[in-house]
Write a protein that holds these residues in place. Sequence first.
Motif, PDB file in Angstrom:
ATOM      1  N   LEU A  39       0.462  -1.118   0.347  1.00 53.01           N
ATOM      2  CA  LEU A  39       0.419   0.402   0.321  1.00 53.01           C
ATOM      3  C   LEU A  39       0.583   0.916  -0.423  1.00 53.01           C
ATOM      4  O   LEU A  39       0.356   2.266  -0.287  1.00 53.01           O
ATOM      5  CB  LEU A  39      -0.815   0.022   1.343  1.00 53.01           C
ATOM      6  N   PHE A  75      -0.221   3.241  -3.202  1.00 53.94           N
ATOM      7  CA  PHE A  75      -0.851   4.261  -2.219  1.00 53.94           C
ATOM      8  C   PHE A  75      -1.135   5.600  -1.086  1.00 53.94           C
ATOM      9  O   PHE A  75      -1.399   6.280  -1.044  1.00 53.94           O
ATOM     10  CB  PHE A  75      -2.036   3.559  -2.384  1.00 53.94           C
ATOM     11  N   ILE A  95      -5.657  -5.471   0.237  1.00 57.83           N
ATOM     12  CA  ILE A  95      -6.234  -5.288  -1.363  1.00 57.83           C
ATOM     13  C   ILE A  95      -5.531  -6.691  -2.004  1.00 57.83           C
ATOM     14  O   ILE A  95      -4.416  -6.695  -2.270  1.00 57.83           O
ATOM     15  CB  ILE A  95      -5.712  -4.206  -1.989  1.00 57.83           C
ATOM     16  N   TRP A 151      -9.080   0.526  -3.554  1.00 54.46           N
ATOM     17  CA  TRP A 151      -7.809   1.441  -2.651  1.00 54.46           C
ATOM     18  C   TRP A 151      -8.439   2.444  -1.851  1.00 54.46           C
ATOM     19  O   TRP A 151      -8.865   3.045   0.273  1.00 54.46           O
ATOM     20  CB  TRP A 151      -6.660   2.285  -3.364  1.00 54.46           C
ATOM     21  N   LYS A 161      -9.530   3.053   1.686  1.00 54.74           N
ATOM     22  CA  LYS A 161      -8.838   4.453   2.419  1.00 54.74           C
ATOM     23  C   LYS A 161      -9.553   4.829   3.735  1.00 54.74           C
ATOM     24  O   LYS A 161      -9.874   5.507   4.790  1.00 54.74           O
ATOM     25  CB  LYS A 161      -8.078   5.092   1.795  1.00 54.74           C
TER      26      LYS A 161
END
Length: 434
Positions: free
Chosen positions: A123, A126, A323, A334, A338
């Motif tokens: 992640l 992101f 994910i 995402w 999030k």
Amino acid sequence: MKKAKKMKFLAVAMSLSLALGACSSKDASTDKTDGKSKDKDEKVTIVYARGKDVTKGTTKMVEAFEKAHPNIKVKFDEKPADSGQQHDAYITAFNGKSSEIDVFDMDVVWPAEFAQADYVLPLDRFIQQDGIDLNEYNQGALSAAQFNGKQWALPKFIDAGLLFYRTDLVKKDEVPKTWDELLASAKEKKGKGGTKFGYVMQAKQYEGLVCNAIEFVAAYGGKFINEKNEVVINSPEAIKGLKKLVEVATSKVVPGNVTTFTEIESDQAFIEGQTPYLRNWPYEYASANDSEKSKIAGKVAIAPLPAGDAGSAAALGGWMAGINKYSKHPKEAWEFLKFMAGAEGQKIDAIYGGHAPTITKLFEDKEVLDANPTFADKNFQAGLNAAVARPVAPNYQEISEIIQIQVSKAIAGKQTVEESVKNMEKEMNEKLIK
């Protein structure tokens, strides 16, 4: 960028209009409208997999997300409540490189294993791209989702085992402080106020039994694996703790079929008023106070789990979300992750789901505390402070399975606690990856 493209588009349309005459203006308008319509109407459905949620937390959170992101629909894929069965279902899917799941929950002990197996997306990109401040999170929970220097999941909530009791049957000064006091009180309360049992725990052969076992072993000063990655289960302290677990699990205060009880059966027994005492996770407070389903709403309080020789101990738990590496919609996945693991999603889950947030500022949020005063309760905080981690091992599932089998055999009377401990020591030393 959009504005520039739009201007360019209009300029081209104007040129075409001059060149082609009356029909071009209408065509350009239609193309433009069609283009906007396509973008606006384009919806993506992502699949979110997790275990059964007996609260309204997940539903409310997903509703809020879909309202804020009308182009993304979240389909809920409910996995078994048994975390071991959940784990195996994910392994089966990801080994087959399935893209059916986009976002999924992970028990606190899974991220390293799943990252090593290449099942999840890192992640970090992101997080950096959206400027997520990881300092807002409980650092212990955050670190549980890290492996080889990368962040593979975000923590959704933290857990610790707690003792729940009915306030109409148990006065505040009667709450048992030790396991022996609990057995005595459970025996005395059993049958009163419509109860059928005196105490309910999770004794099925699954991950929940490991959490219960860790609590008993730690309460009497023992450990399964120490900080040096050494197997230390064969100790007088661990044996004493497991003997107390067996004593409780085979006593007449628990259901006769307690070896079939997971969190689901435990919650059901408590909210139906069948027991004055229950061992469960923090979400139980919200579930037991849900007046639409609970017969004991408004009559529930919490306390740290009873102590052994070394004090009170609670298994540290919690869930992450990550994910699927094979997701066909990583961007939308995402966005959902999030939101869910961010302040807004965790606040909704804390209010409606009773889950303890991993974003620490939410413990000072008035709406969160109004809905769930347990988070400000000193007994809750004491319970979290008494939390002990499960054995840390890259092949945790194999270690967990050894514990489940050997503790189950002791509860069933197929072997003594001493024999179970010796078997655990031998098998863990053979399996533990160092």
